[in-house]
Motif scaffolding. Structure first.
Motif, PDB file in Angstrom:
ATOM      1  N   ILE A   1      18.979 -46.495 -57.134  1.00  0.00           N
ATOM      2  CA  ILE A   1      19.786 -45.276 -57.156  1.00  0.00           C
ATOM      3  C   ILE A   1      19.643 -44.655 -58.540  1.00  0.00           C
ATOM      4  O   ILE A   1      19.957 -45.298 -59.545  1.00  0.00           O
ATOM      5  CB  ILE A   1      21.267 -45.579 -56.861  1.00  0.00           C
ATOM      6  CG1 ILE A   1      21.415 -46.298 -55.517  1.00  0.00           C
ATOM      7  CG2 ILE A   1      22.096 -44.302 -56.896  1.00  0.00           C
ATOM      8  CD1 ILE A   1      22.813 -46.817 -55.245  1.00  0.00           C
ATOM      9  N   THR A   2      19.168 -43.420 -58.580  1.00  0.00           N
ATOM     10  CA  THR A   2      18.931 -42.751 -59.851  1.00  0.00           C
ATOM     11  C   THR A   2      18.903 -41.235 -59.642  1.00  0.00           C
ATOM     12  O   THR A   2      18.605 -40.781 -58.536  1.00  0.00           O
ATOM     13  CB  THR A   2      17.611 -43.233 -60.497  1.00  0.00           C
ATOM     14  OG1 THR A   2      17.438 -42.629 -61.775  1.00  0.00           O
ATOM     15  CG2 THR A   2      16.414 -42.954 -59.619  1.00  0.00           C
ATOM     16  N   PRO A   3      19.213 -40.453 -60.671  1.00  0.00           N
ATOM     17  CA  PRO A   3      19.159 -38.998 -60.515  1.00  0.00           C
ATOM     18  C   PRO A   3      17.737 -38.473 -60.293  1.00  0.00           C
ATOM     19  O   PRO A   3      17.537 -37.452 -59.661  1.00  0.00           O
ATOM     20  CB  PRO A   3      19.718 -38.458 -61.831  1.00  0.00           C
ATOM     21  CG  PRO A   3      20.406 -39.589 -62.479  1.00  0.00           C
ATOM     22  CD  PRO A   3      19.783 -40.838 -61.959  1.00  0.00           C
ATOM     23  N   LYS A   4      16.741 -39.191 -60.831  1.00  0.00           N
ATOM     24  CA  LYS A   4      15.361 -38.727 -60.715  1.00  0.00           C
ATOM     25  C   LYS A   4      14.426 -39.926 -60.700  1.00  0.00           C
ATOM     26  O   LYS A   4      14.571 -40.840 -61.507  1.00  0.00           O
ATOM     27  CB  LYS A   4      15.021 -37.811 -61.894  1.00  0.00           C
ATOM     28  CG  LYS A   4      13.656 -37.192 -61.812  1.00  0.00           C
ATOM     29  CD  LYS A   4      13.428 -36.212 -62.932  1.00  0.00           C
ATOM     30  CE  LYS A   4      12.032 -35.621 -62.800  1.00  0.00           C
ATOM     31  NZ  LYS A   4      11.693 -34.772 -63.929  1.00  0.00           N
ATOM     32  N   PHE A   5      13.461 -39.899 -59.781  1.00  0.00           N
ATOM     33  CA  PHE A   5      12.480 -40.972 -59.692  1.00  0.00           C
ATOM     34  C   PHE A   5      11.181 -40.547 -60.371  1.00  0.00           C
ATOM     35  O   PHE A   5      10.696 -39.432 -60.159  1.00  0.00           O
ATOM     36  CB  PHE A   5      12.195 -41.329 -58.227  1.00  0.00           C
ATOM     37  CG  PHE A   5      13.303 -42.105 -57.592  1.00  0.00           C
ATOM     38  CD1 PHE A   5      13.361 -43.477 -57.710  1.00  0.00           C
ATOM     39  CD2 PHE A   5      14.307 -41.454 -56.900  1.00  0.00           C
ATOM     40  CE1 PHE A   5      14.395 -44.196 -57.149  1.00  0.00           C
ATOM     41  CE2 PHE A   5      15.341 -42.162 -56.323  1.00  0.00           C
ATOM     42  CZ  PHE A   5      15.391 -43.537 -56.450  1.00  0.00           C
ATOM     43  N   HIS A   6      10.649 -41.449 -61.170  1.00  0.00           N
ATOM     44  CA  HIS A   6       9.353 -41.227 -61.799  1.00  0.00           C
ATOM     45  C   HIS A   6       8.278 -41.395 -60.729  1.00  0.00           C
ATOM     46  O   HIS A   6       8.419 -42.210 -59.819  1.00  0.00           O
ATOM     47  CB  HIS A   6       9.157 -42.245 -62.929  1.00  0.00           C
ATOM     48  CG  HIS A   6       7.991 -41.972 -63.795  1.00  0.00           C
ATOM     49  ND1 HIS A   6       6.707 -42.325 -63.430  1.00  0.00           N
ATOM     50  CD2 HIS A   6       7.901 -41.366 -65.002  1.00  0.00           C
ATOM     51  CE1 HIS A   6       5.880 -41.964 -64.385  1.00  0.00           C
ATOM     52  NE2 HIS A   6       6.579 -41.384 -65.355  1.00  0.00           N
ATOM     53  N   ARG A   7       7.201 -40.657 -60.835  1.00  0.00           N
ATOM     54  CA  ARG A   7       6.149 -40.738 -59.817  1.00  0.00           C
ATOM     55  C   ARG A   7       5.556 -42.141 -59.702  1.00  0.00           C
ATOM     56  O   ARG A   7       5.105 -42.542 -58.632  1.00  0.00           O
ATOM     57  CB  ARG A   7       5.067 -39.700 -60.077  1.00  0.00           C
ATOM     58  CG  ARG A   7       4.276 -39.964 -61.323  1.00  0.00           C
ATOM     59  CD  ARG A   7       3.258 -38.883 -61.574  1.00  0.00           C
ATOM     60  NE  ARG A   7       2.420 -39.303 -62.687  1.00  0.00           N
ATOM     61  CZ  ARG A   7       1.203 -38.910 -62.873  1.00  0.00           C
ATOM     62  NH1 ARG A   7       0.652 -38.053 -62.042  1.00  0.00           N
ATOM     63  NH2 ARG A   7       0.518 -39.330 -63.901  1.00  0.00           N
ATOM     64  N   ASP A   8       5.572 -42.902 -60.786  1.00  0.00           N
ATOM     65  CA  ASP A   8       5.076 -44.287 -60.729  1.00  0.00           C
ATOM     66  C   ASP A   8       5.909 -45.149 -59.786  1.00  0.00           C
ATOM     67  O   ASP A   8       5.401 -46.119 -59.220  1.00  0.00           O
ATOM     68  CB  ASP A   8       5.063 -44.918 -62.121  1.00  0.00           C
ATOM     69  CG  ASP A   8       3.990 -44.341 -63.024  1.00  0.00           C
ATOM     70  OD1 ASP A   8       3.122 -43.579 -62.525  1.00  0.00           O
ATOM     71  OD2 ASP A   8       4.017 -44.640 -64.229  1.00  0.00           O
ATOM     72  N   ASN A   9       7.194 -44.818 -59.621  1.00  0.00           N
ATOM     73  CA  ASN A   9       8.040 -45.582 -58.700  1.00  0.00           C
ATOM     74  C   ASN A   9       7.483 -45.530 -57.285  1.00  0.00           C
ATOM     75  O   ASN A   9       7.490 -46.533 -56.571  1.00  0.00           O
ATOM     76  CB  ASN A   9       9.470 -45.055 -58.690  1.00  0.00           C
ATOM     77  CG  ASN A   9      10.174 -45.161 -60.015  1.00  0.00           C
ATOM     78  OD1 ASN A   9      10.946 -44.282 -60.374  1.00  0.00           O
ATOM     79  ND2 ASN A   9       9.926 -46.210 -60.777  1.00  0.00           N
ATOM     80  N   PHE A  10       6.996 -44.386 -56.870  1.00  0.00           N
ATOM     81  CA  PHE A  10       6.460 -44.221 -55.522  1.00  0.00           C
ATOM     82  C   PHE A  10       5.148 -44.990 -55.355  1.00  0.00           C
ATOM     83  O   PHE A  10       4.908 -45.606 -54.320  1.00  0.00           O
ATOM     84  CB  PHE A  10       6.283 -42.740 -55.196  1.00  0.00           C
ATOM     85  CG  PHE A  10       7.587 -42.003 -55.169  1.00  0.00           C
ATOM     86  CD1 PHE A  10       8.404 -42.047 -54.051  1.00  0.00           C
ATOM     87  CD2 PHE A  10       8.018 -41.291 -56.272  1.00  0.00           C
ATOM     88  CE1 PHE A  10       9.620 -41.381 -54.025  1.00  0.00           C
ATOM     89  CE2 PHE A  10       9.235 -40.620 -56.254  1.00  0.00           C
ATOM     90  CZ  PHE A  10      10.033 -40.664 -55.130  1.00  0.00           C
TER      91      PHE A  10
END
Length: 100
Positions: A52-61
């Motif tokens: 749960i986070t306000p914004k996901f970094h593209r590396d997370n995907f």
């Protein structure tokens, strides 16, 4: 644990973090190794890992895509509605929104 006695691990971030998948993986590994809730959790079921986070970094995907564990990404936002401040959780995969 959820209603089916499956272990659920939540990681709440207050900002973008490119290593949230790895952090959840480490928590999962420690819990599966030690099984601290064996009297309440069915460890035979797959573990749910929720970021749960306000914004996901593209590396997370990318990290999630090539990982074998079950990850759920929820985007957190604060929403002012009339005189109430609500927390909104948006499931990144199906865009389902929940309010708290």
């Amino acid at each position: 644990m959820d209603e089916n006695k499956r272990l659920v691990v939540l990681e709440l971030k207050n900002g973008e973090d490119r290593y949230v998948v790895q952090q959840l993986t480490r928590y999962c590994d420690a819990l599966l190794e030690h099984k601290p809730f064996a009297d309440r959790v069915d460890y035979a079921q797959p573990v749910r890992l929720i970021a749960i986070t306000p914004k996901f970094h593209r590396d997370n995907f990318t990290n999630r895509k090539y990982h074998g564990l079950l990850f759920q990404f929820l985007q957190l936002a604060s929403v002012l509605s009339e005189a109430n401040l609500n927390l909104q959780l948006k499931d990144i995969d199906n865009e389902r929104i929940s309010h708290v």
